[in-house]
Enzyme design. Structure first.
Site, PDB file in Angstrom:
ATOM      1  N   ARG A  52       0.803  -1.228   0.000  1.00  0.00           N
ATOM      2  CA  ARG A  52       0.000   0.000   0.000  1.00  0.00           C
ATOM      3  C   ARG A  52       0.833   1.275   0.000  1.00  0.00           C
ATOM      4  O   ARG A  52       0.553   2.201  -0.765  1.00  0.00           O
ATOM      5  CB  ARG A  52      -0.927   0.034   1.227  1.00  0.00           C
ATOM      6  N   THR A  53       1.839   1.333   0.867  1.00  0.00           N
ATOM      7  CA  THR A  53       2.584   2.594   0.980  1.00  0.00           C
ATOM      8  C   THR A  53       3.281   2.911  -0.339  1.00  0.00           C
ATOM      9  O   THR A  53       3.174   4.027  -0.861  1.00  0.00           O
ATOM     10  CB  THR A  53       3.585   2.528   2.153  1.00  0.00           C
ATOM     11  N   LYS A  82      25.520  -4.080  -3.520  1.00  0.00           N
ATOM     12  CA  LYS A  82      26.984  -4.050  -3.640  1.00  0.00           C
ATOM     13  C   LYS A  82      27.633  -3.487  -2.381  1.00  0.00           C
ATOM     14  O   LYS A  82      28.844  -3.316  -2.319  1.00  0.00           O
ATOM     15  CB  LYS A  82      27.400  -3.178  -4.834  1.00  0.00           C
ATOM     16  N   ARG A 103      11.607   3.771   3.069  1.00  0.00           N
ATOM     17  CA  ARG A 103      11.263   2.807   4.133  1.00  0.00           C
ATOM     18  C   ARG A 103      12.511   2.012   4.466  1.00  0.00           C
ATOM     19  O   ARG A 103      13.223   1.576   3.562  1.00  0.00           O
ATOM     20  CB  ARG A 103      10.149   1.871   3.673  1.00  0.00           C
ATOM     21  N   HIS A 131       5.596   5.805  11.366  1.00  0.00           N
ATOM     22  CA  HIS A 131       5.033   5.693  10.013  1.00  0.00           C
ATOM     23  C   HIS A 131       4.063   6.886   9.882  1.00  0.00           C
ATOM     24  O   HIS A 131       2.846   6.720   9.883  1.00  0.00           O
ATOM     25  CB  HIS A 131       4.323   4.351   9.888  1.00  0.00           C
TER      26      HIS A 131
END
Ligand code: NCD
Length: 299
Positions: A52-53, A82, A103, A131
Site C-alpha cells: 500500500r505505501t 553491492k 522505508r 510511520h
C-alpha cells in the site's frame, strides 16, 4: 526543505491543512489533477516489503502528473546489494529526484538519511519507529468515518503495540487531541512504557483492557498484526487477538474497524462486508492523503 519524519513535527494547523488538501484533491477530476506536479520526480526507495505505501505514493505522484523512480521491488536490485551505504544511495537519488520516499528496517535510519539528502525525505516507515504518513491517513479516515471531535472519541489500539510503528505514530497524533485510548495487547507486546507516559502527559486517558471491553467501549477499533519479523523472541507471536464476528456484534453500529493492513488472522474476511469495516476505505484515503503531502512538499 520539508522532510516528513515524525508526526511530532506537525502542528494542529499543519494537520488541518493536510486534511483539507486531501479532501479537495479527492473531489478533483483527472484533468484538474495532472498539472500539479508535472516535471517533478519522486524516488521511492523501500528496504522492506510494501504494497500500500509504495503503490499509493506511486499512484499519487502519477495522478498529479509527476514521475517516479521506483526502487520498491527490492533494494537487492540496486547498488545496496553491492554494499552502498544508505547515505550514498540517498545522496545519489537526490541528484535525480525532487523528493525521496524511504522505508527502512532500522529505527532512525530515515532521519539519518534526511541529514545528508539534498531533497525532502518522507518517512514511509522506519523499523519499529514511526510511520507518519500512515498516521495521517488513519486520522483522515477517523474524521471521515466518525463525525465527532477527536477529544470525545475512544480509540482501541489492538495487537502488537510494542513493535507496530503505525500504532506509535497514530497514538502520538491522537494524544494531541486528548483522545481516550484503550490498549489491548498480549503482555509481551505491550506498548512501551515511555510512550504510554507520553500519551498520558499529553492529556489522553489511557487504559489497558480486554478485547471484549474494548469493542463495546470504542468508537474506533484499530487492529494490527503481530510484527513477527521484528520479534526478539518468536514465541511472543502466539495467540493474536482476533476480532471474531461475535465481538463485532458487540460493537455499536456507528463504531468503525480500522487496520493499516496487511491483515493476517486478526480480522476474518467474513467481517469485510460489515459497514463498520472501514479498512479498505482507509486504503483509498491513503491515496488522497499522500497526494496532499506530495503537493505540499513539492510545490
Ligand atoms: C504497516 C507497516 O508497514 O508498518 N503497513 C502499512 O504501511 N500499511 C503495517 C504492518 O506492516 O503491519
Amino acid at each position: 526543505m520539508k522532510h516528513v519524519l515524525s508526526v511530532d513535527q506537525f502542528s494542529e494547523r499543519d494537520i488541518d491543512t493536510i486534511i483539507t488538501c486531501a479532501r479537495g484533491l479527492r473531489k478533483m477530476r483527472h484533468r484538474e489533477l495532472t498539472g500539479a506536479l508535472t516535471g517533478k520526480v519522486l524516488a521511492c526507495v523501500f528496504y522492506e516489503p510494501s504494497t500500500r505505501t509504495s503503490a499509493s505514493f506511486i499512484a499519487a505522484m502519477t495522478k498529479l502528473g509527476g514521475q517516479v523512480i521506483p526502487i520498491t521491488q527490492g533494494v537487492q536490485f540496486s547498488s545496496v546489494a553491492k554494499g552502498e551505504t544508505l547515505e550514498d544511495t540517498v545522496t545519489t537519488l537526490g541528484q535525480y529526484a525532487d523528493a525521496i520516499v524511504l522505508r527502512h528496517p532500522e529505527t532512525g535510519a530515515v532521519a539519518r538519511a534526511a541529514e545528508v539528502s539534498p531533497v525532502p525525505v518522507i518517512n514511509a516507515g522506519d523499523g519499529t519507529g514511526e510511520h507518519p504518513t500512515q498516521a495521517l491517513l488513519d486520522l483522515f479516515t477517523i474524521h471521515e468515518e466518525v463525525d465527532r471531535p477527536l477529544a470525545d472519541l475512544t480509540v482501541a489500539l489492538v495487537g502488537d503495540l510494542q513493535n507496530g510503528r503505525t500504532i506509535h505514530s497514530l497514538a502520538k497524533l491522537l494524544a494531541r487531541y486528548k483522545t481516550r485510548m484503550l490498549l489491548v495487547a498480549p503482555p509481551a507486546l505491550a506498548m512501551p512504557e515511555s510512550l504510554v507516559s507520553r500519551l498520558v502527559d499529553a492529556g489522553s486517558e489511557v487504559q489497558e483492557v480486554s478485547l471484549e471491553e474494548a469493542v463495546e467501549a470504542s468508537d474506533v477499533v484499530y487492529m494490527t498484526r503481530v510484527q513477527k519479523e521484528r520479534l526478539a523472541n518468536p514465541a511472543d507471536a502466539t495467540a493474536p487477538f482476533i476480532l471474531t464476528p461475535e465481538l463485532v456484534e458487540r460493537m455499536r453500529p456507528e463504531s468503525r474497524i480500522l487496520h493499516p493492513l496487511p491483515r493476517l488472522a486478526e480480522i476474518p474476511t467474513s467481517i469485510d462486508a460489515d459497514p463498520r469495516a472501514a479498512y479498505f476505505r482507509q486504503v483509498k484515503n491513503g491515496l488522497f492523503v499522500r497526494m496532499a503531502l506530495l503537493t505540499l512538499v513539492l510545490q
